[in-house]
Design an enzyme around this catalytic site. Structure first.
Site, PDB file in Angstrom:
ATOM      1  N   GLN A 179       0.815  -1.219   0.000  1.00  0.00           N
ATOM      2  CA  GLN A 179       0.000   0.000   0.000  1.00  0.00           C
ATOM      3  C   GLN A 179       0.851   1.271   0.000  1.00  0.00           C
ATOM      4  O   GLN A 179       0.308   2.371  -0.035  1.00  0.00           O
ATOM      5  CB  GLN A 179      -0.945   0.002   1.218  1.00  0.00           C
ATOM      6  CG  GLN A 179      -2.042  -1.046   1.155  1.00  0.00           C
ATOM      7  CD  GLN A 179      -3.083  -0.776   0.062  1.00  0.00           C
ATOM      8  OE1 GLN A 179      -3.124   0.295  -0.543  1.00  0.00           O
ATOM      9  NE2 GLN A 179      -3.922  -1.765  -0.204  1.00  0.00           N
ATOM     10  N   CYS A 320     -15.363  -7.412   2.172  1.00  0.00           N
ATOM     11  CA  CYS A 320     -16.793  -7.136   2.287  1.00  0.00           C
ATOM     12  C   CYS A 320     -17.552  -8.197   3.073  1.00  0.00           C
ATOM     13  O   CYS A 320     -18.704  -8.468   2.796  1.00  0.00           O
ATOM     14  CB  CYS A 320     -17.426  -6.945   0.909  1.00  0.00           C
ATOM     15  SG  CYS A 320     -18.871  -5.881   0.977  1.00  0.00           S
TER      16      CYS A 320
HETATM   17  N1  PMP Z   1      -0.709  -6.697   1.436  1.00  0.00           N
HETATM   18  C1  PMP Z   1      -1.427  -5.560   1.492  1.00  0.00           C
HETATM   19  C2  PMP Z   1      -1.013  -4.487   2.459  1.00  0.00           C
HETATM   20  C3  PMP Z   1      -2.534  -5.384   0.661  1.00  0.00           C
HETATM   21  O1  PMP Z   1      -3.249  -4.260   0.722  1.00  0.00           O
HETATM   22  C4  PMP Z   1      -2.874  -6.427  -0.249  1.00  0.00           C
HETATM   23  C5  PMP Z   1      -4.055  -6.293  -1.170  1.00  0.00           C
HETATM   24  N2  PMP Z   1      -5.261  -5.995  -0.550  1.00  0.00           N
HETATM   25  C6  PMP Z   1      -2.099  -7.591  -0.259  1.00  0.00           C
HETATM   26  C7  PMP Z   1      -1.021  -7.682   0.588  1.00  0.00           C
HETATM   27  C8  PMP Z   1      -2.390  -8.714  -1.215  1.00  0.00           C
HETATM   28  O2  PMP Z   1      -2.013  -8.314  -2.485  1.00  0.00           O
HETATM   29  P1  PMP Z   1      -2.345  -9.178  -3.808  1.00  0.00           P
HETATM   30  O3  PMP Z   1      -3.770  -8.887  -4.144  1.00  0.00           O
HETATM   31  O4  PMP Z   1      -1.389  -8.674  -4.823  1.00  0.00           O
HETATM   32  O5  PMP Z   1      -2.101 -10.612  -3.469  1.00  0.00           O
END
Ligand code: PMP
Length: 376
Positions: A179, A320
């Site tokens: 993020q 969700c």
């Molecule tokens: N780590 C964080 C901090 C995330 O926000 C997310 C996605 N929501 C993920 C890991 C997982 O990422 P990905 O969808 O690429 O597997």
């Protein structure tokens, strides 16, 4: 439509998509093949990898491609635990991690690793004294995300690294930077391992990376052939090329874009904080791209679907799921009601001021209707 769920995923940028299409059409050879078509693909892939390593000032061999940040987190945590179990079985993580980190920790416990959860302050900052006190001689890994996905709380990685290394120089430091990348400035040199994902930075879904410093020992989780030890098989040249392009675009103008998003965030906060029953879950360490808000007596999914009627798309903390408690809100505010009723508005440099005004107007309409309260 007004899309305000950029932390869940982002639209693929036009230039990135063009790179993907071009690499797919013009570079169909398997980069593992010895003939000309293979060499052509391998050369293109090599230059994409070089661009990524140049941007982050790391070695090409320190970039490992994965299918996304979930896989990067798995490889980082499980791979380093398996490779370093001779030195200990203790792992420290924060209470502000993405759910994938907790699922991995649950698995690590089943194979004999011990997990400690470091506390954070009321601002959402890692409690440095607690981290120090939890560090042990057998601590092989600490994993702390750069930016929390629910609240945007950002950690000072360089400082955290200093604390870790002072207590135990052989402990590895992993950070989930998913993020943070493209939103605020990050440096791989603050950590030993870092997870990133392409679809959060206007790149295609299905590719991510793990930065692994040369110093860090890590076992592969997958076995096979091909050029990449940690991700065997035929590499996806188009995905690597597109991801490289997305990284280049995401890393430019980061500060300027962040300032712009901060102004949008301020606009929203200034308006929403006037509403009775709306609580802004934001502290001074939160990045402006993620704005978490709790709504008294309204179920997050009810609110989200009501906003959708106006073609406005916002998010919840997790996928969700109803009645799901936000772990980050609990960790920061220790308030069940607040943690059960939070929504996430996530902004981008692509968001316009006009979109923000429209969003605010609809928010108030929907909020008024669902809470049964009247506002001017
Ligand atoms: N780590 C964080 C901090 C995330 O926000 C997310 C996605 N929501 C993920 C890991 C997982 O990422 P990905 O969808 O690429 O597997």
């Amino acid at each position: 439509m007004i899309y305000l769920d950029y932390s869940a995923t982002t639209p693929v940028s036009y230039d990135v998509l063009e790179s993907y299409i071009r690499a797919t059409k013009d570079f169909m050879g398997n980069p593992n093949s010895l003939h000309g078509l293979g060499v052509k693909s391998k050369t293109l892939m090599g230059s994409a990898i070089k661009q990524i390593s140049d941007i982050f000032h790391v070695l090409e061999s320190e970039i490992i491609f994965t299918s996304g940040a979930t896989e990067s987190n798995n490889l980082a945590l499980i791979g380093t635990c398996l490779a370093n179990m001779k030195h200990g079985n203790h792992v420290i993580v924060s209470k502000l991690e993405h759910p994938s980190i907790y699922k991995i920790c649950d698995y690590l416990e089943t194979i004999g690793f011990e997990i400690s959860y470091v506390n954070n302050t009321a601002e959402g900052l890692i409690d440095f004294d607690d981290l120090k006190s939890k560090m042990r001689l057998d601590t092989i890994l600490v994993s702390i995300c750069a930016v929390n996905s629910e609240t945007g709380a950002r950690q000072p990685l360089k400082m955290i690294r200093q604390i870790i290394k002072k207590e135990n120089s052989s402990t590895l430091f992993h950070s989930d930077m998913t993020q943070a990348l493209g939103k605020v400035s990050v440096s791989f040199h603050d950590v030993d391992l870092a997870s990133c994902s392409s679809h959060k930075i206007y790149g295609p879904k299905g590719i991510g990376l793990l930065y692994k410093s040369e110093r860090a020992k890590m076992k592969p989780l997958l076995y096979g052939s091909g050029p990449f030890m940690y991700h065997p098989g035929t590499p996806s040249v188009p995905l690597i090329v597109a991801f490289s392009k997305a990284i280049r675009l995401a890393m430019s103008d980061v500060d300027k874009r962040e300032n712009f998003v901060r102004r949008l965030n301020d606009l929203i906060v200034d308006d929403l904080k006037k509403l009775d029953g709306v609580t802004i879950n934001q502290t001074k360490i939160c990045i402006p791209h993620i704005l978490n808000v709790s709504l008294k007596n309204i179920k997050p999914e009810t609110f989200i679907h009501a906003m959708e009627e106006y073609e406005i798309y916002i998010g919840t903390n997790s996928a969700c799921a109803s009645n799901e408690l936000s772990t980050a809100i609990m960790a920061i505010y220790n308030d069940r009601q607040r943690a059960m009723s939070s929504i996430r508005i996530s902004l981008s440099y692509l968001t316009t001021t006009d979109e923000v005004y429209k969003f605010l107007s609809c928010f108030k309409k929907v909020y008024q209707k669902l809470s049964g309260l009247a506002y001017d």
